[in-house]
Design a protein around this motif. Structure first.
Motif, PDB file in Angstrom:
ATOM      1  N   MET A  48       0.922  -1.221   0.056  1.00  0.00           N
ATOM      2  CA  MET A  48       0.100   0.014   0.028  1.00  0.00           C
ATOM      3  C   MET A  48       0.981   1.369   0.201  1.00  0.00           C
ATOM      4  O   MET A  48       0.626   2.215  -0.685  1.00  0.00           O
ATOM      5  N   ARG A  49       1.935   1.415   0.698  1.00  0.00           N
ATOM      6  CA  ARG A  49       2.804   2.235   0.645  1.00  0.00           C
ATOM      7  C   ARG A  49       3.560   2.726  -0.732  1.00  0.00           C
ATOM      8  O   ARG A  49       3.511   3.925  -1.197  1.00  0.00           O
ATOM      9  N   VAL A  50       3.770   1.514  -1.298  1.00  0.00           N
ATOM     10  CA  VAL A  50       4.378   1.586  -2.721  1.00  0.00           C
ATOM     11  C   VAL A  50       3.467   2.403  -3.517  1.00  0.00           C
ATOM     12  O   VAL A  50       3.813   3.198  -4.309  1.00  0.00           O
ATOM     13  N   CYS A  51       2.201   1.707  -3.631  1.00  0.00           N
ATOM     14  CA  CYS A  51       0.978   2.182  -4.459  1.00  0.00           C
ATOM     15  C   CYS A  51       0.840   3.608  -4.075  1.00  0.00           C
ATOM     16  O   CYS A  51       0.651   4.422  -5.019  1.00  0.00           O
ATOM     17  N   ARG A  52       0.611   3.982  -2.915  1.00  0.00           N
ATOM     18  CA  ARG A  52       0.417   5.572  -2.423  1.00  0.00           C
ATOM     19  C   ARG A  52       1.295   6.352  -3.107  1.00  0.00           C
ATOM     20  O   ARG A  52       1.280   7.335  -3.592  1.00  0.00           O
ATOM     21  N   ALA A  53       2.699   5.883  -3.132  1.00  0.00           N
ATOM     22  CA  ALA A  53       3.682   6.889  -3.374  1.00  0.00           C
ATOM     23  C   ALA A  53       3.835   6.674  -4.788  1.00  0.00           C
ATOM     24  O   ALA A  53       4.036   7.868  -5.341  1.00  0.00           O
ATOM     25  N   LEU A  54       3.562   5.734  -5.560  1.00  0.00           N
ATOM     26  CA  LEU A  54       3.611   5.889  -7.140  1.00  0.00           C
ATOM     27  C   LEU A  54       2.244   6.578  -7.641  1.00  0.00           C
ATOM     28  O   LEU A  54       2.354   7.165  -8.609  1.00  0.00           O
ATOM     29  N   LEU A  55       1.267   6.339  -7.068  1.00  0.00           N
ATOM     30  CA  LEU A  55      -0.294   6.857  -7.622  1.00  0.00           C
ATOM     31  C   LEU A  55      -0.946   7.813  -6.867  1.00  0.00           C
ATOM     32  O   LEU A  55      -1.819   8.442  -7.408  1.00  0.00           O
ATOM     33  N   GLY A  56      -0.567   8.049  -5.556  1.00  0.00           N
ATOM     34  CA  GLY A  56      -1.328   8.912  -4.716  1.00  0.00           C
ATOM     35  C   GLY A  56      -2.524   8.117  -4.148  1.00  0.00           C
ATOM     36  O   GLY A  56      -2.778   6.990  -4.581  1.00  0.00           O
ATOM     37  N   PRO A  57      -3.070   8.761  -2.999  1.00  0.00           N
ATOM     38  CA  PRO A  57      -4.129   8.143  -2.317  1.00  0.00           C
ATOM     39  C   PRO A  57      -5.260   7.635  -2.997  1.00  0.00           C
ATOM     40  O   PRO A  57      -5.869   6.609  -2.825  1.00  0.00           O
ATOM     41  N   ALA A  58      -5.787   8.421  -3.999  1.00  0.00           N
ATOM     42  CA  ALA A  58      -6.962   8.008  -4.972  1.00  0.00           C
ATOM     43  C   ALA A  58      -6.831   6.657  -5.566  1.00  0.00           C
ATOM     44  O   ALA A  58      -8.070   6.068  -5.538  1.00  0.00           O
ATOM     45  N   ASP A  59      -5.858   6.459  -6.109  1.00  0.00           N
ATOM     46  CA  ASP A  59      -5.550   5.167  -7.033  1.00  0.00           C
ATOM     47  C   ASP A  59      -4.960   4.048  -6.395  1.00  0.00           C
ATOM     48  O   ASP A  59      -5.143   2.957  -6.865  1.00  0.00           O
ATOM     49  N   ALA A  60      -4.509   4.368  -5.003  1.00  0.00           N
ATOM     50  CA  ALA A  60      -3.621   3.238  -4.457  1.00  0.00           C
ATOM     51  C   ALA A  60      -4.527   2.161  -4.080  1.00  0.00           C
ATOM     52  O   ALA A  60      -3.988   0.963  -4.181  1.00  0.00           O
ATOM     53  N   ALA A  61      -5.979   2.470  -3.716  1.00  0.00           N
ATOM     54  CA  ALA A  61      -6.238   1.257  -3.164  1.00  0.00           C
ATOM     55  C   ALA A  61      -6.783   0.144  -4.373  1.00  0.00           C
ATOM     56  O   ALA A  61      -6.523  -1.115  -4.299  1.00  0.00           O
ATOM     57  N   ASP A  62      -6.934   0.607  -5.469  1.00  0.00           N
ATOM     58  CA  ASP A  62      -7.250  -0.181  -6.761  1.00  0.00           C
ATOM     59  C   ASP A  62      -5.938  -0.907  -7.151  1.00  0.00           C
ATOM     60  O   ASP A  62      -6.122  -2.147  -7.648  1.00  0.00           O
ATOM     61  N   ALA A  63      -4.962  -0.264  -7.068  1.00  0.00           N
ATOM     62  CA  ALA A  63      -3.696  -0.784  -7.455  1.00  0.00           C
ATOM     63  C   ALA A  63      -3.294  -1.889  -6.349  1.00  0.00           C
ATOM     64  O   ALA A  63      -2.937  -2.933  -6.882  1.00  0.00           O
ATOM     65  N   TRP A  64      -3.423  -1.674  -5.261  1.00  0.00           N
ATOM     66  CA  TRP A  64      -3.178  -2.772  -4.205  1.00  0.00           C
ATOM     67  C   TRP A  64      -4.185  -3.934  -4.275  1.00  0.00           C
ATOM     68  O   TRP A  64      -3.569  -4.835  -4.198  1.00  0.00           O
ATOM     69  N   SER A  65      -5.488  -3.851  -4.556  1.00  0.00           N
ATOM     70  CA  SER A  65      -6.319  -4.960  -4.920  1.00  0.00           C
ATOM     71  C   SER A  65      -5.842  -5.869  -6.008  1.00  0.00           C
ATOM     72  O   SER A  65      -5.852  -7.067  -6.233  1.00  0.00           O
TER      73      SER A  65
END
Length: 193
Positions: A48-65
Motif C-alpha cells: 500500500m505504501r508503494v502504491c500510494r507513493a507511485l499513484l497517490g491516495p486516490a488510486d492506491a487502493a485499486d492498485a493494491w487490490s
C-alpha cells in the motif's frame, strides 16, 4: 479489499471456469507454502505504501487490490527461494504503471471538478505531511523517485531496486542517495521561517 474477499473472489472465478480447471493438482511444494492470507497481512502495508507513493491516495487502493489478485493467481507457481516482498513490489510497480498508462488514455474533463477529500481517517498533521512528501517525491526525477520509494518505503535491497529500475545495484544506491539529498534540501528549506 480484504484477503478474505480476494480468496472468495478467486474461488468464484475458479468455480465459474468449471471442474476441469478448478481442480488443479497440488504439488508438494504448494502444500508446504504459507497461506496467502498471511502474505497479505505481512506485506499488505508495504504494498500500500508503494502504491500510494507511485499513484497517490486516490488510486492506491485499486492498485493494491489488483496486485494481490494477480499475486493470488500466481502464488502457487512462485519459486520457494523467491523474495515475496520483492515479488509483490514488482507486481505493484507494474499495476501502477498500468493505471498510469490507462489514466493517460482516458479523456480529461474540460472543467475543474472539486477536490474529493480522502476517506482515510488520519490525524490532521499526518495528512499535510503526506501531501508535502508526495509533492516533494513528484518533483524528483523518475529513477530517484523510484529508488527512494522502493528502498525506503518498500524496504527492498539495492539489488532488487536496481532490477525494478532496470539498472545496477550501484546505480540504484546512487539514485536513492541523490533522491534523499534532494528531499533533505526540500524539507530543510521549508523548515526555515
Amino acid at each position: 479489499m480484504t484477503a478474505w474477499a480476494l480468496m472468495t473472489r478467486t474461488k468464484l472465478r475458479e468455480s465459474a471456469r468449471g471442474p476441469s480447471q478448478a481442480a488443479r493438482p497440488v504439488r508438494s511444494r504448494d502444500a508446504a507454502a504459507r497461506p496467502f492470507e498471511e502474505i497479505v497481512a505481512e506485506h499488505g502495508p508495504v504494498v500500500m505504501r508503494v502504491c500510494r507513493a507511485l499513484l497517490g491516495p486516490a488510486d492506491a487502493a485499486d492498485a493494491w487490490s489488483e496486485t494481490f489478485l494477480s499475486a493470488l493467481e500466481a502464488y502457487p507457481q512462485l519459486r520457494p527461494e523467491s523474495s515475496i516482498r520483492g515479488w509483490l513490489v514488482t507486481i505493484a510497480h507494474r499495476k501502477a504503471i498500468d493505471q498510469l498508462r490507462g489514466a493517460a488514455r482516458r479523456p480529461q474533463p474540460a472543467a475543474d471538478l472539486p477536490e474529493i477529500p480522502a476517506t482515510d481517517a488520519e490525524p490532521a498533521g499526518e495528512s499535510s505531511m503526506d501531501d508535502d512528501l508526495r509533492a516533494a517525491l513528484d518533483v524528483l526525477p523518475a529513477k530517484q523517485r523510484g529508488a527512494v520509494i522502493y528502498r525506503y518505503l518498500a524496504d527492498l535491497s539495492y539489488a532488487e531496486v536496481g532490477e525494478l529500475l532496470e539498472s545496477s545495484a550501484t546505480a540504484a544506491r546512487r539514485s536513492a542517495a541523490d533522491g534523499i539529498a534532494s528531499l533533505r534540501k526540500h524539507f530543510s528549506k521549508g523548515a526555515k521561517p
